[in-house]
Scaffold this active site. Structure first.
Site, PDB file in Angstrom:
ATOM      1  N   SER A 200       0.846  -1.205   0.000  1.00 20.03           N
ATOM      2  CA  SER A 200       0.000   0.000   0.000  1.00 20.03           C
ATOM      3  C   SER A 200       0.877   1.249   0.000  1.00 20.03           C
ATOM      4  CB  SER A 200      -0.986  -0.005   1.169  1.00 20.03           C
ATOM      5  OG  SER A 200      -0.336   0.218   2.381  1.00 20.03           O
ATOM      6  N   ASP A 201       1.994   1.201   0.711  1.00 17.08           N
ATOM      7  CA  ASP A 201       2.948   2.313   0.629  1.00 17.08           C
ATOM      8  C   ASP A 201       3.454   2.499  -0.803  1.00 17.08           C
ATOM      9  OD1 ASP A 201       3.241   3.176   3.382  1.00 17.08           O
ATOM     10  OD2 ASP A 201       4.262   1.290   3.782  1.00 17.08           O
ATOM     11  N   LEU A 202       3.799   1.390  -1.430  1.00 12.84           N
ATOM     12  CA  LEU A 202       4.427   1.472  -2.748  1.00 12.84           C
ATOM     13  C   LEU A 202       3.431   1.930  -3.813  1.00 12.84           C
ATOM     14  CD1 LEU A 202       6.557  -1.810  -2.560  1.00 12.84           C
ATOM     15  CD2 LEU A 202       7.296   0.527  -2.066  1.00 12.84           C
TER      16      LEU A 202
ATOM     17  N   GLY B 201       2.806   5.544  -3.437  1.00  5.97           N
ATOM     18  CA  GLY B 201       3.932   6.294  -3.990  1.00  5.97           C
ATOM     19  C   GLY B 201       3.860   6.379  -5.508  1.00  5.97           C
TER      20      GLY B 201
END
Lengths: 399, 399
Positions: free
Chosen positions: B165-167, B170
């Site tokens: 989810s971070d990636l 981003g």
């Protein structure tokens, strides 16, 4: 819209390519989806069909135009060659080399449109020993190492449920195209971009890759536990479980405060994260003894008040009823002429000034053949001849 | 480079934001990573440290410059206000509202730089009931429904191993910024972009979401099996297992040919995919009885010859030794002054004309404070005063 005025020739099918061009279409590009006149994109027949339309197809092909041309024959290829000069971008997800075989290698493309931006979305890359292999999401998940990190420690490697290698490759393609358009705006030059399912998944390995490269230690699967942080994971409550993610010591102390476990802070055996990793099960049991005394709703409210990241594990029925998801318009309803209202995923990138919207429903096969070919000077007589020869398909003439 | 000449003010830390700005830096942008003069990005201390540097930090902060300014105090904020007019883009991953509290709300940003592009990467979105909650990858995976699709049918919902989810957030941020830069090039106007971990993960639900929205049927977890295609999954061989993904009838028939099971084509109980889904275990056993007779290497070669997507399930040690991964330069070696050679992930987006490269190693904390502040007219005397007051940190003056 950010990509207004950009015309994209979309030769893709199934999911990675159509997702890439859906991102461009949602950002305002004019996407010409070229499909086989007889069958079209196979996804038209896939997933749940309701009122005569695949909602999966509708989701990934909104905001696009459908141009039905048979690219196997010489006349279809000639039409494509006439279309290319009007296009800023070509996206395709053939295997590497197929565009050359079709007569549209890099030199030809550049001759037809000197500043063309060509994006290939493929399985393994343009070069290398696996270049010609057929690809599929599952295979990229397996070969990238992603599966080796997914699952519980004692279980076999596990694929992620959604087709994330297709999706991440589509995102990489869209980002590459937008970047190349910026360069073209400055230099006047086009570019050729290649993204692959395998490279995309490798780029998702994140700190697992860094840690392995630095240490040579192959990371273990850790299920819902964090590889290097404890406590962390799913904690039982009186009526379910809650995901709790205290990422550092400061948040860990907030968790102790919120659960009335302030005394644990004084226990020397749990004072550092390294110690807690050693006694992962013990610290989890101490916290779970507290969380089990109240409901999930209670803990989600209380932990958030204390600044501890946490949340419920939701199924899709709950996700799409969640007030935050509704607030963020992550499901939109589109009027799909002839098929009623279709619900689909909303837009994850929110722009204040140039927001995405559904300007066009997903097209019927060949719905825009006539208007698009007219835009490059194909007249009514030629259109009829091409239709009769099976080179194109356009419902306007059929009617 | 696609983003040459674009200056990005990077106020992010940890992973989603730094990944977003790493994508921009790899595309050629000048990224000014603003860090606390005392500690810097916490990732400097995370992951495996080798020869005095975190390889995780090096991976996500290559191609960036470090500017150490204390943004808590009035003097640091004043410096930031002087820096903003020189920047095309600001990226931050504070909780919504923090920029306003710091005195850099939308109006102020626009006053400082009328065509600024501001990107907020946050947990749940700029509005809605969860707007102020702390966020974390695990929580977004849980609340988005992603975990509900990941794992074996009889096991609990499962987080994906990497922090996707971070990636994905981003990636969405980088795509939004590139798109907004295109619009700025055409209109002269900036924009404000918001992406969230939760919305990003919801947008990865793909056909599972479409099928649920169309049918109301909550999809089951299916482990390594496909939700709607059989046979599919991991098949045992004489020395391991192979991932095989025959996505349609045509490829299924190729699989039967490759495994010498042509006679199965005549068995009426397996003639359609729907029938094979009903008898998923039976058809898998029939195929596995064949695949178990030879090695994984044998089957990977043979199935690929027949055009059946397949591959081994690799761990990270094997991935980074794989000839295709090497061919694609998915690991690069960067000379990191003072810390030897650091190996990190390569570039997944391949440009023919404007390829990405590592132009700068990851910066030491504050390495570029002096040169960047000099570029906006901060002279040597002021620099020394700010350094002594603890507002900034620059190793050049320390030395």
């Amino acid at each position: 819209m950010p990509l207004s005025g950009i015309r994209v020739l979309d030769l893709t099918r199934i999911i990675s390519g159509p997702y890439c061009t859906a991102l461009l279409a949602d950002l305002g590009a004019e996407v010409l989806k070229v499909e086989s006149p007889t069958s079209g994109d196979p996804v038209r027949e896939q997933g749940v069909i309701r009122d005569g339309i695949s909602w999966y197809f509708a989701n990934y092909n909104r905001n696009k135009k459908s141009v039905a041309i048979d690219l196997y024959g010489a006349e279809g290829k000639a039409l494509l060659a006439r279309l290319i000069p009007s296009c800023d971008v070509i996206v395709e997800n053939f295997r590497p080399g197929v565009m050359e075989k079709m007569g549209f290698g890099p030199e030809r493309l550049k001759a037809l449109r000197p500043d063309i931006i060509h994006c290939s979305i493929n399985g393994f890359g343009d070069t290398g020993p696996y270049r010609d292999r057929p690809a599929f999401d599952f295979v990229a998940q397996a070969m990238s190492g992603f599966m080796s990190l997914n699952g519980a420690e004692d279980d076999p490697p596990l694929r992620a449920g959604p087709p994330i290698s297709d999706l991440v490759a589509g995102l990489h393609g869209a980002l590459g195209i937008a970047a190349a358009l910026l360069r073209r705006g400055r230099t006047g030059q086009g570019d050729s971009i290649s993204v692959s399912l395998l490279n995309s998944m490798i780029s998702m390995l994140s700190f697992h890759a860094s840690n392995f490269l630095a240490s040579g230690v192959v990371p273990a699967r850790s299920g819902n536990d964090h590889g290097i942080v404890a406590p962390y994971g799913l904690f039982r409550t009186s009526n379910g479980q809650v995901a709790i993610a205290p990422s550092n010591d400061s948040v860990y102390h907030k968790l102790l405060d919120a659960t009335g476990l302030t005394h644990v802070r004084e226990l020397p055996e749990f004072s550092t994260n390294a110690q807690r990793m050693e006694r992962r099960r013990e610290i989890k049991e101490i916290i779970e003894a507290r969380t089990q005394t109240e409901s999930s709703e209670y803990w989600i409210r209380r932990l958030n008040e204390f600044g501890v990241p946490c949340g419920p594990v939701l199924g899709l029925a709950e996700v799409f009823e969640d007030p935050q998801v509704k607030d963020q318009d992550m499901v939109i309803t589109v009027n799909q002429p002839g098929h009623g209202e279709v619900r689909m995923l909303g837009f994850p990138i929110k722009f204040s000034e140039a927001p995405s919207s559904c300007r066009l429903p997903a097209p019927e096969l060949g719905a825009d053949t006539q208007s698009v070919l007219a835009s490059i000077g194909v007249g009514a007589q030629e259109l009829e001849r091409l239709q009769q020869a099976g080179v194109i398909s356009t419902p306007c003439i059929n009617a």
